[in-house]
Design a protein around this motif. Structure first.
Motif, PDB file in Angstrom:
ATOM      1  N   ALA A 169       6.214  -0.243   6.472  1.00 16.20           N
ATOM      2  CA  ALA A 169       7.555   0.195   6.864  1.00 16.20           C
ATOM      3  C   ALA A 169       8.429   0.515   5.656  1.00 16.20           C
ATOM      4  CB  ALA A 169       8.229  -0.875   7.720  1.00 16.20           C
ATOM      5  N   GLU A 170       8.322  -0.300   4.601  1.00 15.53           N
ATOM      6  CA  GLU A 170       9.184  -0.123   3.437  1.00 15.53           C
ATOM      7  C   GLU A 170       8.399  -0.306   2.146  1.00 15.53           C
ATOM      8  OE1 GLU A 170      12.625  -2.587   3.638  1.00 15.53           O
ATOM      9  OE2 GLU A 170      13.191  -1.921   5.644  1.00 15.53           O
ATOM     10  N   PRO A 171       7.503   0.623   1.837  1.00 15.84           N
ATOM     11  CA  PRO A 171       6.745   0.504   0.581  1.00 15.84           C
ATOM     12  C   PRO A 171       7.683   0.590  -0.621  1.00 15.84           C
ATOM     13  CG  PRO A 171       6.415   2.666   1.583  1.00 15.84           C
ATOM     14  CD  PRO A 171       7.158   1.843   2.585  1.00 15.84           C
ATOM     15  N   LYS A 172       7.422  -0.250  -1.608  1.00 17.22           N
ATOM     16  CA  LYS A 172       8.302  -0.304  -2.785  1.00 17.22           C
ATOM     17  C   LYS A 172       7.867   0.649  -3.889  1.00 17.22           C
ATOM     18  CE  LYS A 172       9.786  -5.094  -2.053  1.00 17.22           C
ATOM     19  NZ  LYS A 172       9.234  -5.175  -0.687  1.00 17.22           N
ATOM     20  N   HIS A 173       6.591   0.924  -3.956  1.00 15.82           N
ATOM     21  CA  HIS A 173       6.068   1.758  -5.046  1.00 15.82           C
ATOM     22  C   HIS A 173       5.987   3.221  -4.603  1.00 15.82           C
ATOM     23  CE1 HIS A 173       3.407   3.187  -8.251  1.00 15.82           C
ATOM     24  NE2 HIS A 173       3.695   2.086  -8.903  1.00 15.82           N
ATOM     25  N   GLU A 174       6.341   4.125  -5.471  1.00 16.02           N
ATOM     26  CA  GLU A 174       6.331   5.553  -5.139  1.00 16.02           C
ATOM     27  C   GLU A 174       4.947   6.034  -4.734  1.00 16.02           C
ATOM     28  OE1 GLU A 174       7.059   9.277  -4.201  1.00 16.02           O
ATOM     29  OE2 GLU A 174       8.604   7.764  -4.577  1.00 16.02           O
ATOM     30  N   ARG A 175       3.902   5.523  -5.401  1.00 17.81           N
ATOM     31  CA  ARG A 175       2.539   5.948  -5.075  1.00 17.81           C
ATOM     32  C   ARG A 175       2.169   5.512  -3.663  1.00 17.81           C
ATOM     33  NH1 ARG A 175      -0.693   8.450  -3.692  1.00 17.81           N
ATOM     34  NH2 ARG A 175      -2.791   8.913  -4.450  1.00 17.81           N
ATOM     35  N   THR A 176       2.586   4.319  -3.259  1.00 19.86           N
ATOM     36  CA  THR A 176       2.333   3.838  -1.897  1.00 19.86           C
ATOM     37  C   THR A 176       3.068   4.703  -0.890  1.00 19.86           C
ATOM     38  OG1 THR A 176       2.346   1.609  -2.863  1.00 19.86           O
ATOM     39  CG2 THR A 176       2.229   1.776  -0.468  1.00 19.86           C
ATOM     40  N   ARG A 177       4.325   5.039  -1.194  1.00 20.01           N
ATOM     41  CA  ARG A 177       5.107   5.876  -0.279  1.00 20.01           C
ATOM     42  C   ARG A 177       4.451   7.236  -0.092  1.00 20.01           C
ATOM     43  NH1 ARG A 177       9.575   3.321  -2.973  1.00 20.01           N
ATOM     44  NH2 ARG A 177       9.772   5.070  -4.431  1.00 20.01           N
ATOM     45  N   ALA A 178       3.960   7.823  -1.169  1.00 19.33           N
ATOM     46  CA  ALA A 178       3.338   9.146  -1.090  1.00 19.33           C
ATOM     47  C   ALA A 178       2.065   9.097  -0.257  1.00 19.33           C
ATOM     48  CB  ALA A 178       3.037   9.664  -2.500  1.00 19.33           C
ATOM     49  N   PHE A 179       1.274   8.042  -0.446  1.00 22.51           N
ATOM     50  CA  PHE A 179       0.024   7.904   0.320  1.00 22.51           C
ATOM     51  C   PHE A 179       0.312   7.742   1.804  1.00 22.51           C
ATOM     52  CE2 PHE A 179      -3.140   5.141   2.306  1.00 22.51           C
ATOM     53  CZ  PHE A 179      -4.294   5.873   2.084  1.00 22.51           C
ATOM     54  N   LEU A 180       1.228   6.834   2.135  1.00 24.07           N
ATOM     55  CA  LEU A 180       1.529   6.569   3.542  1.00 24.07           C
ATOM     56  C   LEU A 180       2.157   7.787   4.216  1.00 24.07           C
ATOM     57  CD1 LEU A 180       2.862   2.905   3.270  1.00 24.07           C
ATOM     58  CD2 LEU A 180       0.728   3.663   4.349  1.00 24.07           C
ATOM     59  N   ALA A 181       2.889   8.576   3.480  1.00 30.61           N
ATOM     60  CA  ALA A 181       3.479   9.773   4.066  1.00 30.61           C
ATOM     61  C   ALA A 181       2.418  10.750   4.509  1.00 30.61           C
ATOM     62  CB  ALA A 181       4.402  10.440   3.033  1.00 30.61           C
ATOM     63  N   LYS A 182       1.264  10.715   3.859  1.00 35.83           N
ATOM     64  CA  LYS A 182       0.175  11.625   4.220  1.00 35.83           C
ATOM     65  C   LYS A 182      -0.663  11.115   5.388  1.00 35.83           C
ATOM     66  CE  LYS A 182      -0.367  13.647  -0.390  1.00 35.83           C
ATOM     67  NZ  LYS A 182      -1.277  13.806  -1.555  1.00 35.83           N
ATOM     68  N   VAL A 183      -0.803   9.791   5.480  1.00 35.65           N
ATOM     69  CA  VAL A 183      -1.722   9.256   6.488  1.00 35.65           C
ATOM     70  C   VAL A 183      -1.033   8.836   7.777  1.00 35.65           C
ATOM     71  CG1 VAL A 183      -3.376   8.486   4.753  1.00 35.65           C
ATOM     72  CG2 VAL A 183      -1.633   6.889   5.573  1.00 35.65           C
ATOM     73  N   LEU A 184       0.270   8.615   7.738  1.00 32.01           N
ATOM     74  CA  LEU A 184       0.977   8.204   8.953  1.00 32.01           C
ATOM     75  C   LEU A 184       1.177   9.400   9.880  1.00 32.01           C
ATOM     76  CD1 LEU A 184       3.626   5.711   7.589  1.00 32.01           C
ATOM     77  CD2 LEU A 184       1.716   5.199   9.106  1.00 32.01           C
TER      78      LEU A 184
END
Length: 277
Positions: free
Chosen positions: A262-277
């Motif tokens: 729901a609230e990833p702190k790291h930019e790399r995590t945010r970018a990955f989740l944006a692609k797979v969600l």
């Protein structure tokens, strides 16, 4: 080393005791500062991880991030270059003497793998054996009871994964989801303390994914300790107790799955989740 060879080795040796209680203080899996390279390519760079008995640890990350290599190091299908890995308090793959590590003999490593079940991306069932024979093979080789006892346990496992009516069916006659459920039953046949899942639904058609995830959810409810490499975000959110996101051979972010997703702190995590969600 091919996946088929890995599956045969794991199926022939995986097993052990029943899952430990979640109240136990000691972690079931402890990974400390683990490094692994293939030639000049460093795949794992100082990995630390703890998984307590009964927990489900979900591992997310892009291709090439080291997720599968981490699993293969935990059951010593791959040798680590540095660090330590323990499963249920036992140092995996090595014996420590005077501060130095000495690799165990193949027979000793095989004995350790009896407490670790592994399910691969590909099902790797023995094509000349029925579903029942595939599940019976490992405990028969390990002589974990009479043939009649092993057969009864195998039948119960096939019923548990919803394949009680497919015991005499050969892999080529089964769907991908059914084959993966046989593979899970095979890994469970020797009652492992720990189950490792390496993207178990990635080779399945979308409509077959749910039947495999349902079996894994059932295992989680029963308290099986599991480390699951997957891109199934819904499974991670619903079933996971702990989530780690890996990239470049490192743990970039870790925490409760719902919080990380729901609230990833790291930019790399945010970018990955944006692609797979």
């Amino acid at each position: 080393m091919t996946e088929t060879t890995d599956a045969a080795r794991t199926a022939g040796t995986a097993g052990g005791g029943a899952p430990a209680a979640t109240a136990a203080a000691e972690p079931m899996v402890r990974v400390e500062n683990v490094y692994k390279s293939f030639g000049r390519l460093r795949v794992l760079s100082g990995i630390d991880l703890q998984v307590r008995p009964g927990e489900v640890c979900v591992v997310l990350g892009p291709s090439g991030s080291g997720k599968s290599t981490l699993l293969r190091c935990i059951n010593h299908l791959e040798k680590i270059d540095a660090g330590r890995i323990w499963v249920d308090g036992e140092l995996i793959g090595y014996r420590q003497r005077g501060g130095k590590l000495h690799e165990l003999r193949d027979k000793e490593v095989a004995a350790q793998r009896r407490s670790i079940g592994m399910v691969f991306q590909r099902f790797n069932l023995f094509p000349h054996m029925t579903a029942l024979e595939n599940v019976m093979e490992a405990p028969l080789c390990a002589r974990l009871g009479t043939k009649a006892e092993i057969r009864e346990r195998a039948l119960a496992l096939l019923r548990r994964v919803g394949l009680g009516d497919k015991v005499d069916t050969y892999p080529r006659q089964l769907s991908g989801g059914q084959q993966q459920r046989v593979a899970i039953a095979r890994a469970l046949a020797m009652q492992p303390k720990l189950m490792l899942f390496d993207e178990p639904t990635s080779a399945l058609d979308p409509e077959l994914v749910g039947e495999v995830l349902d079996v894994m959810k059932d295992l989680a409810r029963d308290g099986m300790t599991m480390i699951v490499v997957t891109h199934e975000i819904g499974f991670a959110r619903e079933v996971g107790d702990h989530l780690i996101f890996m990239d470049g051979g490192q743990v970039v972010e870790a925490g409760p799955p719902r919080e990380v997703i729901a609230e990833p702190k790291h930019e790399r995590t945010r970018a990955f989740l944006a692609k797979v969600l």
